[in-house]
Design an enzyme around this catalytic site. Sequence first.
Site, PDB file in Angstrom:
ATOM      1  N   SER A  13       0.828  -1.221   0.000  1.00  0.00           N
ATOM      2  CA  SER A  13       0.000   0.000   0.000  1.00  0.00           C
ATOM      3  C   SER A  13       0.859   1.267   0.000  1.00  0.00           C
ATOM      4  O   SER A  13       0.473   2.280  -0.588  1.00  0.00           O
ATOM      5  CB  SER A  13      -0.991  -0.002   1.173  1.00  0.00           C
ATOM      6  OG  SER A  13      -0.335   0.212   2.398  1.00  0.00           O
ATOM      7  N   MET A  90      10.567  -6.555   4.246  1.00  0.00           N
ATOM      8  CA  MET A  90      10.757  -7.141   5.573  1.00  0.00           C
ATOM      9  C   MET A  90      11.987  -8.051   5.648  1.00  0.00           C
ATOM     10  O   MET A  90      11.927  -9.160   6.169  1.00  0.00           O
ATOM     11  CB  MET A  90       9.488  -7.919   5.968  1.00  0.00           C
ATOM     12  CG  MET A  90       8.225  -7.066   5.900  1.00  0.00           C
ATOM     13  SD  MET A  90       8.291  -5.550   6.906  1.00  0.00           S
ATOM     14  CE  MET A  90       7.980  -6.245   8.516  1.00  0.00           C
ATOM     15  N   ARG A  91      13.105  -7.564   5.151  1.00  0.00           N
ATOM     16  CA  ARG A  91      14.364  -8.310   5.277  1.00  0.00           C
ATOM     17  C   ARG A  91      15.419  -7.409   5.920  1.00  0.00           C
ATOM     18  O   ARG A  91      15.473  -6.204   5.623  1.00  0.00           O
ATOM     19  CB  ARG A  91      14.906  -8.728   3.892  1.00  0.00           C
ATOM     20  CG  ARG A  91      13.994  -9.624   3.103  1.00  0.00           C
ATOM     21  CD  ARG A  91      13.852 -11.010   3.694  1.00  0.00           C
ATOM     22  NE  ARG A  91      15.112 -11.698   3.876  1.00  0.00           N
ATOM     23  CZ  ARG A  91      15.244 -12.838   4.556  1.00  0.00           C
ATOM     24  NH1 ARG A  91      14.189 -13.377   5.132  1.00  0.00           N
ATOM     25  NH2 ARG A  91      16.415 -13.413   4.672  1.00  0.00           N
ATOM     26  N   ASN A 107      13.712   4.183   4.069  1.00  0.00           N
ATOM     27  CA  ASN A 107      12.804   3.184   4.634  1.00  0.00           C
ATOM     28  C   ASN A 107      11.689   3.898   5.380  1.00  0.00           C
ATOM     29  O   ASN A 107      11.869   5.014   5.865  1.00  0.00           O
ATOM     30  CB  ASN A 107      13.568   2.295   5.625  1.00  0.00           C
ATOM     31  CG  ASN A 107      12.694   1.209   6.228  1.00  0.00           C
ATOM     32  OD1 ASN A 107      11.883   0.579   5.531  1.00  0.00           O
ATOM     33  ND2 ASN A 107      12.831   0.981   7.528  1.00  0.00           N
ATOM     34  N   HIS A 109       9.185   3.113   8.658  1.00  0.00           N
ATOM     35  CA  HIS A 109       9.022   2.194   9.782  1.00  0.00           C
ATOM     36  C   HIS A 109       7.818   2.639  10.602  1.00  0.00           C
ATOM     37  O   HIS A 109       7.680   3.833  10.879  1.00  0.00           O
ATOM     38  CB  HIS A 109      10.303   2.188  10.642  1.00  0.00           C
ATOM     39  CG  HIS A 109      10.237   1.217  11.769  1.00  0.00           C
ATOM     40  ND1 HIS A 109      10.364  -0.141  11.579  1.00  0.00           N
ATOM     41  CD2 HIS A 109      10.007   1.394  13.096  1.00  0.00           C
ATOM     42  CE1 HIS A 109      10.228  -0.758  12.747  1.00  0.00           C
ATOM     43  NE2 HIS A 109      10.017   0.159  13.684  1.00  0.00           N
ATOM     44  N   THR A 141      20.803   2.854   7.375  1.00  0.00           N
ATOM     45  CA  THR A 141      22.200   2.613   7.716  1.00  0.00           C
ATOM     46  C   THR A 141      22.323   1.151   8.136  1.00  0.00           C
ATOM     47  O   THR A 141      21.313   0.441   8.208  1.00  0.00           O
ATOM     48  CB  THR A 141      22.649   3.534   8.873  1.00  0.00           C
ATOM     49  OG1 THR A 141      21.769   3.314   9.983  1.00  0.00           O
ATOM     50  CG2 THR A 141      22.615   4.999   8.467  1.00  0.00           C
ATOM     51  N   LEU A 144      19.881  -1.593  12.180  1.00  0.00           N
ATOM     52  CA  LEU A 144      18.460  -1.748  11.828  1.00  0.00           C
ATOM     53  C   LEU A 144      17.600  -0.611  12.392  1.00  0.00           C
ATOM     54  O   LEU A 144      17.616  -0.357  13.595  1.00  0.00           O
ATOM     55  CB  LEU A 144      17.956  -3.095  12.368  1.00  0.00           C
ATOM     56  CG  LEU A 144      16.476  -3.413  12.095  1.00  0.00           C
ATOM     57  CD1 LEU A 144      16.242  -3.677  10.619  1.00  0.00           C
ATOM     58  CD2 LEU A 144      16.030  -4.602  12.930  1.00  0.00           C
ATOM     59  N   ASP A 145      16.845   0.044  11.509  1.00  0.00           N
ATOM     60  CA  ASP A 145      15.873   1.076  11.901  1.00  0.00           C
ATOM     61  C   ASP A 145      16.502   2.221  12.694  1.00  0.00           C
ATOM     62  O   ASP A 145      15.886   2.753  13.624  1.00  0.00           O
ATOM     63  CB  ASP A 145      14.705   0.446  12.708  1.00  0.00           C
ATOM     64  CG  ASP A 145      13.923  -0.562  11.890  1.00  0.00           C
ATOM     65  OD1 ASP A 145      13.863  -0.422  10.656  1.00  0.00           O
ATOM     66  OD2 ASP A 145      13.371  -1.510  12.480  1.00  0.00           O
TER      67      ASP A 145
HETATM   68  C1  GAR Z   1       3.921  -0.605   6.703  1.00  0.00           C
HETATM   69  O1  GAR Z   1       3.201  -0.311   7.876  1.00  0.00           O
HETATM   70  C2  GAR Z   1       5.387  -0.289   6.893  1.00  0.00           C
HETATM   71  O2  GAR Z   1       5.626   0.824   7.706  1.00  0.00           O
HETATM   72  C3  GAR Z   1       5.866  -1.537   7.574  1.00  0.00           C
HETATM   73  O3  GAR Z   1       5.209  -2.587   6.925  1.00  0.00           O
HETATM   74  C4  GAR Z   1       3.940  -2.107   6.437  1.00  0.00           C
HETATM   75  C5  GAR Z   1       3.888  -2.420   4.981  1.00  0.00           C
HETATM   76  O4  GAR Z   1       2.616  -2.144   4.456  1.00  0.00           O
HETATM   77  N1  GAR Z   1       7.300  -1.678   7.465  1.00  0.00           N
HETATM   78  C6  GAR Z   1       8.036  -2.275   8.376  1.00  0.00           C
HETATM   79  O5  GAR Z   1       7.581  -2.787   9.379  1.00  0.00           O
HETATM   80  C7  GAR Z   1       9.516  -2.266   8.080  1.00  0.00           C
HETATM   81  N2  GAR Z   1      10.264  -2.701   9.199  1.00  0.00           N
HETATM   82  P1  GAR Z   1       2.414  -2.019   2.902  1.00  0.00           P
HETATM   83  O6  GAR Z   1       2.988  -3.283   2.251  1.00  0.00           O
HETATM   84  O7  GAR Z   1       0.922  -1.964   2.739  1.00  0.00           O
HETATM   85  O8  GAR Z   1       3.109  -0.794   2.439  1.00  0.00           O
END
Ligand code: GAR
Length: 208
Positions: A13, A90-91, A107, A109, A141, A144-145
């Site tokens: 999304s 998500m890697r 990114n 988060h 960087t 992570l996060d």
């Molecule tokens: C989002 O909420 C994003 O912030 C999170 O995954 C979701 C992806 O939704 N990202 C993380 O958690 C990264 N560590 P989407 O596929 O609908 O964009």
Amino acid sequence: MKRIVILISGRGSNMVSLVEACEREGWAARIAAVVSNRPEAGGLTWAAGRGIATAVVDHRAHAGRDAFDAALAEAIDAHAPDLVVLAGFMRILTPAFVAHFEGRLLNIHPSLLPAFPGLHTHERALQAGCKLAGATVHFVTAELDHGPIVAQAVVPVLPQDTPDALAARVLAREHVLYPLAVRWWIEGALEIDQGIVRHRDGAPQLLG
Ligand code: GAR
């Protein structure tokens, strides 16, 4: 025209919000490709339907993180991106991968970093009794996060919130925050000084 490659792992999304903002706002950029580590990622179908090039680098087909990240970097580089955008990717990335794309890897988060890096952010925010939650766009960087923060959006935590309800409220703001931050990068409006990111013209980097 800057070239953007978007990395996804799932529904995508945030990717949709970026593609649509790029078109609607007429950025000096185009989405060159969408790359996923999961062949079943729903966002791939949407991107292909929009005529965007897609690629899959399945992490399960690689022996380890180094091999996967090398293959991923190659797939990304095939599209010669100026900017690489992680949108629900998500890697955990290796330092070599991050170094390769340094300064052009963003990114999003779903927490107010540096609070709650990693997974299950909404559940953890509720368990901690937070009254405020949100999302962060940052440069990636090796840690992570933890990279320099470009912009954040905040939402209230409501008394009856479940992790899903809070996630939905945060996600709606992500869809505004991420296009804004990416557009700033495209415009060359971001300056980093000692790990602090500022907008050249002082645009507010906090969204309510
Ligand atoms: C989002 O909420 C994003 O912030 C999170 O995954 C979701 C992806 O939704 N990202 C993380 O958690 C990264 N560590 P989407 O596929 O609908 O964009």
